[in-house]
Design a protein around this motif. Structure first.
Motif: not given
Ligand SMILES: *Cc1c(COP(=O)(O)O)cnc(C)c1O
Length: 410
Positions: A71, A75, A79, A90-91, A249, A251, A258
């Motif tokens: 993950q 991310v 990014s 982020g996730y 995703v 971001l 966040r």
């Protein structure tokens, strides 16, 4: 009914094969939407990665540190592509809808924490995806939709007029789903910055296309974290990232925003529960598939796929222009084409195309059939233009089916 006695593996699989024989055959390239196919090799990779991570659950990353690592890597890759600096985090989520949902929740909770309003409003152009309204409905927020300019990009003055003290977030699309145009993000960002509110850029479609179009030398207006004032971005891995379904995703430019994505709870009998997304249990398979495809394709792979998709888009746009009576609604900035008709009913054209297995979405206003063009279509776009020409030639004054719906839930 649940069978009383279990059915052997081969028989179950034969049933699935039989069932899917009635589905549209996207493998032949006649489906312009929903499916993003990067070819046999990528499909095999995805099948194997998904198979390896069938049971792993990203609800608890302490148990599956490999999922945390993947993950984090995904991310970081996203990014970097979108020009985030080291502060961007982020996730992953299950898709564009959930990514948008989480960005709205984060903006809402940050606004609550700052005591800005109790009635949070999001202002967005009427071209933005329904996921924002869906999320607002779930989250107790309100959406104000503003008109678009004649070029179908956001009308920034209309957005400015809609702003009030309850507005906590603006939205721009890069690109919009209906017409594939990129909103004027810098101007919208100026508006957000001067109002001191969030700006989410919905790059669900463009996140893994625009960075490569830019590298290929196509004119791409600035829209990503290079634009001061963009606070969050969503990008779908399961669209032009060519990952298996279930991966997107979100971001954030800064850590405070966040962290408002997270939800924590401990007032029950089961200990502290922290969750980053809407869902609880999360398929490890989606994360593994995203990591696998990003690493397998690499920059050169995405450049190749984006070049093919863009080439197919350009040929489709030219092809449409060559059919008397047809036109594109607006020249797209990316790989989505809305096709309108002046003398015939474009939905009737869509009906004729559907008889031959061509699947396009329908949209309105203005009435148009809609193609999401991927690398897969490069090989078939000329055949499609011929099919368009033939459909227009024989459609006459037939009226098409207007009872279209994006999806039928049941
Ligand atoms: C597809 C899409 C979404 C929603 O994503 P899902 O993966 O379908 O949930 C949001 N915004 C845009 C622009 C999209 O194209």
């Amino acid at each position: 009914m649940l069978p009383a006695i279990g059915v052997p593996v081969e028989e179950v699989l034969a049933d699935l094969e039989r069932f899917r024989a009635t589905d549209r055959d996207w493998r032949a390239g006649r489906v312009f939407g929903l499916v993003y196919d990067a070819g046999d090799e990528v499909r095999t990779l995805l099948e194997r990665a998904v198979g390896m991570y069938l049971s792993e659950n990203a609800l608890n990353l302490d148990v599956f540190p490999s999922l945390r690592r993947m993950q984090r890597d995904v991310v970081e890759i996203a990014s970097h592509l979108l020009h985030g600096d080291a502060t961007v985090g982020g996730y992953l989520s299950s898709g564009g809808t959930e990514s948008i949902f989480m960005a709205m929740k984060a903006a809402r909770d940050q606004a609550f924490a700052l005591g800005r309003t109790e009635r949070p409003v999001v202002v967005l152009p009427t071209s933005a995806h329904p996921a924002f309204d869906k999320a607002a409905h779930y989250l107790g927020m309100r959406v104000v939709r503003t008109s678009v300019a004649p070029d179908l990009r956001a009308d920034v003055d209309a957005m400015a007029d809609a702003l009030d003290t309850d507005t906590i977030m603006l939205v721009a699309s890069a690109p919009t789903y209906p017409h594939g145009v990129v909103d004027p993000v810098p101007a919208i960002a100026d508006l957000a910055t001067s109002a001191g509110i969030a700006l989410h850029v919905d790059a669900c479609l463009g996140g893994f296309v625009l960075p490569f179009l830019e590298r290929l030398g196509h004119p791409v207006p600035l829209w990503d974290f290079r634009v001061e004032g963009v606070t969050s971005i969503s990008a779908d891995l399961h669209k032009y990232g060519y990952a298996a379904k279930g991966a997107s995703v979100t971001l954030y430019r800064d850590d405070d925003l966040r962290k408002h994505q997270l939800w924590q709870f401990d007032d029950w009998l089961g200990g502290r529960y922290t969750s980053a997304t809407v869902v609880g249990s999360r398929p490890g398979a989606a994360i593994a598939s995203a990591w696998a495809v990003l690493h397998h394709l690499g920059e050169d792979g995405y450049l190749r796929l984006v070049r093919q998709a863009k080439q197919a888009t350009d040929r489709l746009v030219e092809g449409v222009a060559s059919v008397p009576g047809l036109r594109v609604v607006v020249p797209p900035d990316t790989t989505l084409v809305a096709i309108a008709a002046d003398e015939v009913d474009v939905f009737a054209v869509g009906d004729l195309l559907a008889e031959d297995g061509w699947v396009l979405d329908r949209q309105s206003p203005p009435d148009a059939i809609h193609a999401t063009v991927t690398a897969r279509h490069d090989a078939i776009v000329d055949e499609f233009v011929d099919a368009l020409r033939a459909a227009v030639a024989r459609v006459g004054d037939a009226r098409g089916n207007r009872e279209f719906s994006y999806c039928m839930a049941e």
